[in-house]
Design a protein around this motif. Structure first.
Motif, PDB file in Angstrom:
ATOM      1  N   ALA A 190       0.821  -1.212   0.000  1.00  0.00           N
ATOM      2  CA  ALA A 190       0.000   0.000   0.000  1.00  0.00           C
ATOM      3  C   ALA A 190       0.854   1.260   0.000  1.00  0.00           C
ATOM      4  O   ALA A 190       0.494   2.256  -0.621  1.00  0.00           O
ATOM      5  CB  ALA A 190      -0.937   0.001   1.205  1.00  0.00           C
ATOM      6  N   VAL A 191       1.959   1.224   0.705  1.00  0.00           N
ATOM      7  CA  VAL A 191       2.776   2.430   0.848  1.00  0.00           C
ATOM      8  C   VAL A 191       4.191   2.031   1.246  1.00  0.00           C
ATOM      9  O   VAL A 191       4.389   1.051   1.965  1.00  0.00           O
ATOM     10  CB  VAL A 191       2.146   3.371   1.908  1.00  0.00           C
ATOM     11  N   ASP A 192       5.156   2.821   0.747  1.00  0.00           N
ATOM     12  CA  ASP A 192       6.544   2.547   1.097  1.00  0.00           C
ATOM     13  C   ASP A 192       7.022   3.648   2.051  1.00  0.00           C
ATOM     14  O   ASP A 192       7.233   4.786   1.631  1.00  0.00           O
ATOM     15  CB  ASP A 192       7.401   2.527  -0.170  1.00  0.00           C
ATOM     16  N   VAL A 193       7.170   3.296   3.317  1.00  0.00           N
ATOM     17  CA  VAL A 193       7.639   4.298   4.293  1.00  0.00           C
ATOM     18  C   VAL A 193       9.050   3.961   4.771  1.00  0.00           C
ATOM     19  O   VAL A 193       9.473   4.431   5.825  1.00  0.00           O
ATOM     20  CB  VAL A 193       6.679   4.426   5.498  1.00  0.00           C
ATOM     21  N   SER A 194       9.768   3.154   3.976  1.00  0.00           N
ATOM     22  CA  SER A 194      11.090   2.714   4.436  1.00  0.00           C
ATOM     23  C   SER A 194      12.052   3.883   4.678  1.00  0.00           C
ATOM     24  O   SER A 194      12.826   3.861   5.636  1.00  0.00           O
ATOM     25  CB  SER A 194      11.694   1.692   3.472  1.00  0.00           C
ATOM     26  N   SER A 195      11.949   4.937   3.842  1.00  0.00           N
ATOM     27  CA  SER A 195      12.877   6.062   4.047  1.00  0.00           C
ATOM     28  C   SER A 195      12.517   6.828   5.320  1.00  0.00           C
ATOM     29  O   SER A 195      13.397   7.307   6.032  1.00  0.00           O
ATOM     30  CB  SER A 195      12.884   6.986   2.827  1.00  0.00           C
ATOM     31  N   ILE A 196      11.220   6.928   5.610  1.00  0.00           N
ATOM     32  CA  ILE A 196      10.788   7.586   6.860  1.00  0.00           C
ATOM     33  C   ILE A 196      11.257   6.761   8.060  1.00  0.00           C
ATOM     34  O   ILE A 196      11.804   7.292   9.036  1.00  0.00           O
ATOM     35  CB  ILE A 196       9.245   7.751   6.888  1.00  0.00           C
ATOM     36  N   MET A 197      11.064   5.463   7.955  1.00  0.00           N
ATOM     37  CA  MET A 197      11.478   4.582   9.076  1.00  0.00           C
ATOM     38  C   MET A 197      12.964   4.724   9.367  1.00  0.00           C
ATOM     39  O   MET A 197      13.398   4.801  10.506  1.00  0.00           O
ATOM     40  CB  MET A 197      11.163   3.128   8.746  1.00  0.00           C
ATOM     41  N   LYS A 198      13.737   4.779   8.283  1.00  0.00           N
ATOM     42  CA  LYS A 198      15.190   4.874   8.423  1.00  0.00           C
ATOM     43  C   LYS A 198      15.575   6.213   9.051  1.00  0.00           C
ATOM     44  O   LYS A 198      16.404   6.269   9.957  1.00  0.00           O
ATOM     45  CB  LYS A 198      15.821   4.740   7.039  1.00  0.00           C
ATOM     46  N   LYS A 199      14.946   7.269   8.557  1.00  0.00           N
ATOM     47  CA  LYS A 199      15.289   8.619   9.003  1.00  0.00           C
ATOM     48  C   LYS A 199      15.099   8.798  10.515  1.00  0.00           C
ATOM     49  O   LYS A 199      15.878   9.456  11.185  1.00  0.00           O
ATOM     50  CB  LYS A 199      14.392   9.620   8.260  1.00  0.00           C
ATOM     51  N   ILE A 200      14.030   8.187  11.057  1.00  0.00           N
ATOM     52  CA  ILE A 200      13.727   8.419  12.476  1.00  0.00           C
ATOM     53  C   ILE A 200      13.909   7.152  13.311  1.00  0.00           C
ATOM     54  O   ILE A 200      13.552   7.130  14.485  1.00  0.00           O
ATOM     55  CB  ILE A 200      12.296   8.964  12.656  1.00  0.00           C
ATOM     56  N   ASN A 201      14.459   6.140  12.662  1.00  0.00           N
ATOM     57  CA  ASN A 201      14.748   4.909  13.390  1.00  0.00           C
ATOM     58  C   ASN A 201      13.482   4.312  14.029  1.00  0.00           C
ATOM     59  O   ASN A 201      13.502   3.903  15.197  1.00  0.00           O
ATOM     60  CB  ASN A 201      15.789   5.238  14.469  1.00  0.00           C
ATOM     61  N   ALA A 202      12.390   4.306  13.283  1.00  0.00           N
ATOM     62  CA  ALA A 202      11.112   3.821  13.821  1.00  0.00           C
ATOM     63  C   ALA A 202      11.175   2.320  14.100  1.00  0.00           C
ATOM     64  O   ALA A 202      11.886   1.583  13.422  1.00  0.00           O
ATOM     65  CB  ALA A 202       9.991   4.119  12.841  1.00  0.00           C
ATOM     66  N   ARG A 203      10.420   1.900  15.094  1.00  0.00           N
ATOM     67  CA  ARG A 203      10.483   0.499  15.500  1.00  0.00           C
ATOM     68  C   ARG A 203       9.642  -0.428  14.633  1.00  0.00           C
ATOM     69  O   ARG A 203       9.964  -1.597  14.471  1.00  0.00           O
ATOM     70  CB  ARG A 203       9.977   0.377  16.936  1.00  0.00           C
ATOM     71  N   ASP A 204       8.536   0.099  14.132  1.00  0.00           N
ATOM     72  CA  ASP A 204       7.620  -0.776  13.412  1.00  0.00           C
ATOM     73  C   ASP A 204       6.734   0.077  12.507  1.00  0.00           C
ATOM     74  O   ASP A 204       6.553   1.273  12.754  1.00  0.00           O
ATOM     75  CB  ASP A 204       6.744  -1.540  14.429  1.00  0.00           C
ATOM     76  N   HIS A 205       6.222  -0.549  11.475  1.00  0.00           N
ATOM     77  CA  HIS A 205       5.217   0.097  10.626  1.00  0.00           C
ATOM     78  C   HIS A 205       4.150  -0.931  10.305  1.00  0.00           C
ATOM     79  O   HIS A 205       4.461  -2.043   9.868  1.00  0.00           O
ATOM     80  CB  HIS A 205       5.844   0.605   9.316  1.00  0.00           C
ATOM     81  N   TRP A 206       2.878  -0.566  10.541  1.00  0.00           N
ATOM     82  CA  TRP A 206       1.784  -1.503  10.309  1.00  0.00           C
ATOM     83  C   TRP A 206       0.765  -0.867   9.379  1.00  0.00           C
ATOM     84  O   TRP A 206       0.442   0.306   9.534  1.00  0.00           O
ATOM     85  CB  TRP A 206       1.118  -1.846  11.652  1.00  0.00           C
ATOM     86  N   VAL A 207       0.293  -1.642   8.399  1.00  0.00           N
ATOM     87  CA  VAL A 207      -0.727  -1.127   7.476  1.00  0.00           C
ATOM     88  C   VAL A 207      -2.091  -1.692   7.876  1.00  0.00           C
ATOM     89  O   VAL A 207      -2.275  -2.914   7.917  1.00  0.00           O
ATOM     90  CB  VAL A 207      -0.419  -1.529   6.016  1.00  0.00           C
ATOM     91  N   PHE A 208      -3.024  -0.797   8.166  1.00  0.00           N
ATOM     92  CA  PHE A 208      -4.395  -1.201   8.487  1.00  0.00           C
ATOM     93  C   PHE A 208      -5.311  -0.920   7.302  1.00  0.00           C
ATOM     94  O   PHE A 208      -5.109   0.062   6.571  1.00  0.00           O
ATOM     95  CB  PHE A 208      -4.924  -0.405   9.695  1.00  0.00           C
ATOM     96  N   ALA A 209      -6.325  -1.752   7.163  1.00  0.00           N
ATOM     97  CA  ALA A 209      -7.345  -1.482   6.142  1.00  0.00           C
ATOM     98  C   ALA A 209      -8.081  -0.190   6.518  1.00  0.00           C
ATOM     99  O   ALA A 209      -8.132   0.188   7.691  1.00  0.00           O
ATOM    100  CB  ALA A 209      -8.317  -2.653   6.062  1.00  0.00           C
ATOM    101  N   GLY A 210      -8.643   0.493   5.513  1.00  0.00           N
ATOM    102  CA  GLY A 210      -9.260   1.793   5.751  1.00  0.00           C
ATOM    103  C   GLY A 210     -10.761   1.789   5.552  1.00  0.00           C
ATOM    104  O   GLY A 210     -11.428   0.740   5.609  1.00  0.00           O
ATOM    105  N   LYS A 211     -11.261   2.978   5.312  1.00  0.00           N
ATOM    106  CA  LYS A 211     -12.707   3.168   5.152  1.00  0.00           C
ATOM    107  C   LYS A 211     -12.956   4.089   3.962  1.00  0.00           C
ATOM    108  O   LYS A 211     -12.260   5.095   3.801  1.00  0.00           O
ATOM    109  CB  LYS A 211     -13.273   3.810   6.419  1.00  0.00           C
TER     110      LYS A 211
END
Ligand SMILES: Cc1cc2nc3c(=O)[nH]c(=O)nc-3n(C[C@H](O)[C@H](O)[C@H](O)COP(=O)(O)O)c2cc1C
Length: 170
Positions: free
Chosen positions: A99-120
């Motif tokens: 659905a989305v590529d947030v790998s550069s954001i994760m790397k930049k801020i050293n995020a622990r996890d990224h989860w994709v939820f279904a929407g509405k």
């Protein structure tokens, strides 16, 4: 300990996911504030951050991306969890991390996890251009958010925070 749950949303459904995550974390006795990413200026006070955005045309909303850019240094020094809300239908499409590529954001801020939820998808709330896009990709209207999955993810965050922060600071 103070936790900040932030969301970027166009039509409100991602804000509701953030609220559910915040309520769940708070139910573990952790001080938790839920806010729109548009309303926060200073994150120094908070010990941990959960940040989510709706996905439009394969990207996080600009307000969420701008928030990350403006607070990158502070975010990198704290535990941060990310979520996205977007996929529509049964089963939700696009699936999982497609659905989305947030790998550069994760790397930049050293995020622990990224989860994709279904929407509405509520067609009555969409503007003309959005309706045209939805028509072209034949997306199905409906509320596909999986509250069980959202609660389970929030529970793992609450458990990690309780483990890492001594009880006296909660
Ligand atoms: C014009 C438009 C484009 C969308 N593009 C995507 C997309 O690229 N990927 C995705 O997973 N969901 C996409 N969605 C679905 C939204 O992310 C979903 O409806 C989400 O729950 C909206 O969140 P909000 O109510 O917080 O704005 C799109 C929806 C619209 C109306």
């Amino acid at each position: 300990m103070n936790v900040l749950v932030l969301s970027a949303s166009k039509h409100g459904s991602t804000d509701e996911i953030a609220q559910a995550i915040g309520d769940l974390i708070a139910s573990h006795g952790i001080e938790t504030i839920v806010m729109s990413v548009d309303d926060i200026y200073d994150i120094d006070y908070y010990d941990a951050i959960v940040l989510g955005s709706a996905v439009y045309a394969g990207h996080w909303l600009k307000s969420a991306r701008r928030f990350v850019d403006e607070h990158a240094e502070a975010l990198a020094s704290k535990p941060v969890w990310l979520f996205s809300s977007g996929p529509i239908g049964t089963p939700p499409h696009p699936s999982g991390n497609d659905a989305v590529d947030v790998s550069s954001i994760m790397k930049k801020i050293n995020a622990r996890d990224h989860w994709v939820f279904a929407g509405k998808l509520d067609k009555s709330k969409l503007n003309f251009t959005e309706r045209a896009v939805i028509l072209a990709v034949r997306a199905h209207e409906g509320d596909f958010r999986n509250w069980k999955e959202i609660h389970a993810w929030a529970t793992t965050i609450a458990r990690q925070l309780i483990k890492e922060f001594p009880r006296s600071t909660i």
